[in-house]
Design an enzyme around this catalytic site. Structure first.
Site, PDB file in Angstrom:
ATOM      1  N   HIS A  84       0.840  -1.181  -0.003  1.00 20.40           N
ATOM      2  CA  HIS A  84      -0.049   0.134  -0.005  1.00 20.40           C
ATOM      3  C   HIS A  84       0.934   1.126  -0.077  1.00 20.40           C
ATOM      4  CE1 HIS A  84      -3.074  -2.605   2.205  1.00 20.40           C
ATOM      5  NE2 HIS A  84      -3.109  -3.036   1.099  1.00 20.40           N
ATOM      6  N   HIS A 241      -9.107  -2.532  -4.978  1.00 20.93           N
ATOM      7  CA  HIS A 241      -7.831  -2.679  -3.993  1.00 20.93           C
ATOM      8  C   HIS A 241      -6.978  -3.584  -4.551  1.00 20.93           C
ATOM      9  CE1 HIS A 241      -5.854  -3.058  -0.244  1.00 20.93           C
ATOM     10  NE2 HIS A 241      -5.697  -4.024  -0.615  1.00 20.93           N
ATOM     11  N   ASP A 245      -3.043  -3.034  -5.050  1.00 17.00           N
ATOM     12  CA  ASP A 245      -1.907  -3.912  -4.645  1.00 17.00           C
ATOM     13  C   ASP A 245      -1.047  -4.093  -5.838  1.00 17.00           C
ATOM     14  OD1 ASP A 245      -2.524  -4.452  -1.984  1.00 17.00           O
ATOM     15  OD2 ASP A 245      -3.808  -6.245  -2.540  1.00 17.00           O
ATOM     16  N   HIS A 268      -0.498 -10.930  -5.193  1.00 16.00           N
ATOM     17  CA  HIS A 268       0.977 -10.564  -4.850  1.00 16.00           C
ATOM     18  C   HIS A 268       1.706 -11.653  -5.707  1.00 16.00           C
ATOM     19  CE1 HIS A 268      -0.342  -7.412  -2.143  1.00 16.00           C
ATOM     20  NE2 HIS A 268      -0.933  -8.490  -1.379  1.00 16.00           N
TER      21      HIS A 268
END
Length: 315
Positions: A84, A241, A245, A268
């Site tokens: 973030h 969101h 990321d 991720h």
């Protein structure tokens, strides 16, 4: 109209102090973002056992991607949940900063990048003398992992097209597409919060994760509804969101990427593996000092981004 020179490196005009708790550790943590000289890059500074350790924000030192992005060695000195903060830095054009942090995890705040945006708008950026380097994508590069995939393609600018597909009616299939700029990040991505499922909480606690998670910093999903009483900040907050990321993870390439990033059911691990795959093919990219054709002026920048206003004290 006064223009900001995207061809030049930038740092923060003043230090920024922030404090909060780690979403996984549940422990308090404080950090100070210090302005840094040209070509310094983004570096974390941790003190452990009376020694100072520097951890560069780079895909080369990513050690874990299960629930967050971790830099360094988790068995000794590392910094977790950096995505973030990294997203806010790259989206706002901060090239050089020293991040002094007193714990192993970046504070979660409200689960988004909003606290960083508020702080950066308060202090502004300082233009530096050296040219900014970009990573220009020269040909398509693609990776696949089961039903997930990601690709980087040549593009005049920086664009993200992220699609998610969850087997729950609360989320379902969502897609976000947009060119990355400070204004787009601030208005369309920065306030999108991390999310998780109520049914997974006890298992995560047992493994030592999500100890600091709460309705104050996470969108929590029940079987068929959002548990948070205030609801969602965007109708499609979940994919926004995931895009946030992705912006943060791709920043670990070490320079802004000029290209189109497209992913389906990513996360991720997929994001970081995409960066590694790009660098694994020397014919797929090159460093350039040319700015994107589309120049960003103050009309697209958040107020205060071009000059210091006052020292931030965000907690």
């Amino acid at each position: 109209m006064t223009m900001t020179d995207v061809r030049r490196q930038h740092t923060l005009a003043e230090p920024v102090e922030l404090s909060g708790i780690g979403v996984h550790s549940g422990k308090p943590v404080s950090m100070t973002l210090h302005p840094a000289e040209d070509d310094h890059g983004i570096v974390f500074l941790r003190s452990e056992d009376g020694k100072d350790y520097e951890i560069r924000a780079s895909h080369k030192v990513v050690s874990a991607t299960e629930l967050c992005t971790v830099l360094g060695d988790p068995s000794s000195v590392s910094v977790a949940t950096v995505e973030h903060l990294m997203a806010a830095l790259v989206a706002y054009g901060v090239d050089n900063v020293l991040i002094e942090i007193d714990g192993p995890e970046v504070p979660v705040f409200d689960g988004s990048s909003a606290a960083y945006i508020d702080a950066f708008e308060q202090v502004g950026l300082k233009q530096q003398r050296r040219a900014r380097r970009f990573i220009k994508v020269l040909k398509p590069v693609r990776i696949e992992n089961g039903q997930s995939y990601a690709e980087l393609r040549p593009f005049d600018g920086s664009r993200f097209e992220v699609e998610i597909d969850f087997d729950t009616p609360v989320i379902g299939r969502q897609k976000f597409s947009g060119d990355l700029s400070p204004a787009v990040f601030r208005d369309e991505l920065s306030r999108a919060r991390t999310f998780g499922f109520m049914k997974d909480v006890e298992g995560l606690w047992a493994m030592g994760y999500a100890l600091g998670s709460s309705l104050d910093n996470t969108v929590v999903l029940g079987d068929d509804e959002v548990v948070n009483p205030e609801g969602l900040r965007y109708p499609d907050e979940f994919v926004r969101h995931k895009t946030l990321d992705a912006v943060g993870d791709l920043s670990l390439a070490g320079a802004p990427i000029l290209g189109l990033y497209r992913s389906y059911r990513g996360g991720h691990r997929v994001n970081i593996n995409m960066v590694k795959a790009l660098f694994a093919d020397p014919d797929a990219w090159e460093y350039v000092e040319e700015a994107p054709t589309r120049t960003v002026g103050h009309g697209e920048l958040p107020a205060g981004i071009a000059a210091a206003a006052f020292r931030a004290d965000v907690s």
